[in-house]
Design an enzyme around this catalytic site. Structure first.
Site, PDB file in Angstrom:
ATOM      1  CG  ASP A   1      -0.951   5.136   8.758  1.00  0.00           C
ATOM      2  OD1 ASP A   1       0.212   5.569   8.709  1.00  0.00           O
ATOM      3  OD2 ASP A   1      -1.278   4.033   8.306  1.00  0.00           O
TER       4      ASP A   1
ATOM      5  CE1 TYR B   1       1.134  -2.845   3.271  1.00  0.00           C
ATOM      6  CE2 TYR B   1       2.856  -1.658   4.442  1.00  0.00           C
ATOM      7  CZ  TYR B   1       2.348  -2.839   3.932  1.00  0.00           C
ATOM      8  OH  TYR B   1       3.041  -4.009   4.081  1.00  0.00           O
TER       9      TYR B   1
END
Length: 757
Positions: A377, A462
């Site tokens: 990420d 997420y």
């Protein structure tokens, strides 16, 4: 009616009116007199100590600084830059501006020894399409930059190929157009019959990573989902592989398609075979909006709320927080996320830096969209998507909210209102307590009130909730919880072994979550050692009965002296107590230390035999200890995702030289996480309960006694003193009842969202 009678009636009306008026006034005065007062806005006992402007050495760039760096770089003709958010891959695009952290030695000299203030610089990341390279520049001095220098090779030891760049908004627009032209425009009948797509309805795209199978690839599988709430759990069974390596978008090509578990080399082949009826077709069936987070029942009453009866006991000014015995500076990096610096307890520095480094997931599937997926990420930006926190839901209603600014993949700095929150919180259990029932009677307890520093980043599907928690016993906790939506795939033959079905034709795919924290502890200075403690059963002869032996637990202590010794791998037995210790002793002759207590439910790390593992080699280790080096600033990088096979930062190399960690400036790299096997209760989306991990930094022989013994929150009760406010502040709480003065509810979270137009 006679005049006298009328006068008599009038007298009665006036008299009755007077009585009613007096009664109403008495009632109103009584109500006013019993009205609950507003809670104090200013603290009765403000935090000790004063805010120190030196904390601003760690402060994020201001909007003015971002703008000045941008304007300076755009004025440098030889760089030939554009800041157009829809820049083409062939252009030199100014992608990111962020703070360059000062060298630790310079910062400590400034903070502790009245040394010179470190020169304030920014890092600028340029995607140099015209040069075929990604470049990082140090730009300074701020706030009025006059110079820039290329620091790419200095920081990474190599040049960064242009294929390692993050996909920008401009590239996304071109990707979607390419797929529209080469796929969707040719499959009108299929799209309508299988997915109910027409000119008024569309599918949503979600790309998978890494982009290919070797260095230099830029091949992306794009999966499609229904345009519904929680699109990530509405896969439709269509995936497209596009080659977008060329810097000329007109040369991009669609390489493969997956439809209902069947592969095709082109849209034309899929259309021909679909119309011929010789493939397994998907027939559109309308589904319920099961991913929606809209309330399914009307709110009946507001849940419990917290407020500060006597004002806040913490203070936030600029980028520094003061709370009881604590102080720290803070920032929010677009790349790595939340971080705090110069963390002090009772004036002594406990940690120089505590920061998020990376969040990584590895997926399993039979379908290509998730079969090779490994999300890193920080290459998208862990802190990039820290949007506004919703008052009363993401944080307590009365929390203090901080606005941040970032410059990443935009033409100008973007404001994110209320994207950090700070609040003192009753953790719901006492920090310590004891009820004495034998020999004497007393009760002693201390509420576990702690300061929470929080942000939440929504990275694609997420949402990660990041907390740094500061306790009254000198402990600090770094914690992450995951929520949001799981990634799913269309249920086809063979996919059942990779997860559980959670909706019609929807598989929730198994995946890991690994999160890495950097913990730069300075325990009474920068000369520390790494110790482990554990237990072992030893067969001991009893002194009073030598013939009798018993297995008795004994303390086992060890000092690890090299980086490789202190690289504690997942899958091996790890000592239960891990300590960064100083050479100074407490009153009882023990080395003063802080313990690293890791809470993790992680799955297995990716095998080292896999070429992608080098980009996530930090995940091999539950804890790894290295000597501090300014050039080893992070465990991952902005370029790890898109050049996953030849990463700019390979954390394992930090350990490879096996330097001494005996009496050195030590950094702990802590990995935590959880294995996620999706299940039906992940619909509509994943809850935070049980989905997280973290590390607690606990004083261990650092003090001579628990420092919270000096907390003003302590309660002590003896028979006959139950109502004494001197030793029991709870006894007087009812006398201090007040109503919180609440800010009006506002929400601006949709400012700064990604727009593809």
């Amino acid at each position: 009616m006679s005049a006298s009678r009328m006068l008599s009636v009038l007298h009665w009306v006036v008299a009755i009116g007077g009585i009613i008026s007096i009664t109403l006034n008495l009632v109103f005065f009584g109500l006013e007199g019993t009205k609950v007062p507003k809670c104090a806005k200013t603290p009765r006992h403000p935090p000790e100590g004063k805010h120190d402007t030196r904390s601003q050495v760690f402060a994020d760039l201001s909007p003015e600084e971002y703008t000045r760096v941008r304007d300076y770089l755009l004025s440098v003709e030889e760089l030939d830059l554009t800041s157009d958010a829809l820049a083409k891959p062939s252009q030199n695009f100014l992608f990111l501006i962020d703070l360059s952290l000062p060298k630790k030695q310079h910062a400590l000299s400034y903070l502790d020894a009245d040394g010179a203030k470190p020169v304030r610089e920014a890092t600028a990341v340029v995607f140099g399409g015209a040069r075929g390279l990604v470049s990082e520049y140090a730009v300074g001095p701020l706030p009025h930059p006059t110079y820039h220098r290329d620091v790419t090779v200095e920081r990474y030891g190599t040049e960064i190929p242009i294929t390692a760049r993050t996909v920008t908004l401009g590239e996304y627009v071109l990707l979607f157009k390419c797929i529209e032209d080469q796929v969707f425009s040719k499959l009108g009948l299929l799209l309508k019959e299988s997915f109910d797509v027409d000119k008024d309805k569309q599918l949503n795209a979600f790309e998978q990573m890494p982009r290919g199978v070797k260095s230099g690839d830029r091949l992306t599988w794009v999966s499609y989902f229904r345009s519904m709430s929680g699109m990530y759990i509405h896969p439709v069974g269509l995936e497209v592989l596009i080659d977008h390596k060329s810097l000329n978008a007109s040369l991009w090509t669609v390489e493969r398609l997956l439809y209902n578990g069947q592969y095709f080399d082109s849209a034309e082949e899929l259309r021909t075979r679909y119309e011929a009826g010789d493939i397994r077709k998907i027939v559109y069936v309308e589904t319920s909006d099961y991913g929606s987070l809209k309330p399914r029942r009307r709110a009946l009453q507001v849940g419990p709320q917290q407020h500060y009866a006597e004002g806040r006991r913490f203070s936030v000014h600029s980028n520094q927080v003061l709370y009881l015995d604590w102080s720290f500076a803070f920032g929010l990096s677009a790349v790595t996320g939340m971080r705090v610096f110069d963390v002090r307890f009772k004036g002594e520095r406990i940690a120089y830096e505590l920061s998020v480094q990376e969040a990584m997931s590895v997926y399993g599937s039979v379908t290509p969209g998730l079969a090779l997926t490994k999300f890193l990420d920080s290459s998208i930006g862990v802190g990039r998507f820290a949007h506004e926190l919703t008052r009363g839901v993401d944080c307590p209603y009365t929390a203090t909210y901080v606005t941040t600014h970032r410059y990443i993949d935009v033409a100008a700095p973007t404001r994110f209102l209320n994207s950090i929150c700070v609040f003192e919180h009753n953790m719901g259990q006492p920090l310590r307590r004891h009820f004495s029932d034998f020999f004497s009677n007393s009760y002693g307890g201390l509420v576990n009130s702690a300061l929470v520093f929080r942000t939440i980043t929504a990275i694609g599907n997420y949402d990660y909730m990041w907390d740094f928690i500061f306790y009254q016993n000198g402990a600090v906790e770094a914690k992450v919880h995951a929520t949001g939506y799981m990634s799913t795939s269309y249920l086809v033959d063979g996919n059942e072994k990779y997860g559980h079905q959670v909706a019609p034709k929807v598989l929730g795919n198994i995946h890991t979550h690994f999160v890495n924290f950097k913990v730069d502890l300075d325990v009474l200075g920068v000369k520390n050692v790494f110790q482990t403690k554990d237990m072992a059963y030893v067969n001991v002869s009893m002194p009073w009965n030598p013939e009798h032996h018993a297995m008795i637990p004994q303390l086992v202590e060890q000092q690890l002296n090299t980086e490789q010794e202190a690289a504690l791998r997942y899958g091996t037995k790890t000592p239960r107590y891990l300590h960064i210790a100083s050479q100074e002793l407490n009153r009882w002759g023990h080395q003063r230390s802080y313990r690293l207590q890791v809470t993790t439910f992680a799955g297995d790390p990716l095998p080292e035999s896999q070429p992608e593992e080098r980009s996530m080699s930090w995940a091999r280790y539950k804890v790894a200890i290295t000597r501090h080096k300014d050039r080893e600033q992070t465990s991952s990088s902005l370029y790890s995702q898109n050049n996953i096979w030849s990463p700019a930062v390979d954390f394992s190399k930090y350990i490879q030289d096996n330097e001494s960690i005996d009496n050195e400036d030590l950094v702990a790299w802590v990995t935590t996480g959880f294995l996620h096997i999706p299940h039906a209760e992940d619909v509509p989306n994943t809850v935070t309960v049980g989905n997280g991990g973290g590390v607690i930094l606990r004083p261990h022989n650092y003090f001579d006694e628990d420092p919270s013994v000096h907390s003003p929150d302590a309660v002590y009760i003896q028979p006959g003193s139950e109502q004494s406010c001197d030793t029991n502040p709870m006894a007087c709480l009812a006398q201090k009842t007040c109503a919180p003065e609440l800010e009006p509810f506002t929400y601006n979270g949709f400012e700064g969202v990604m727009k593809f137009d």
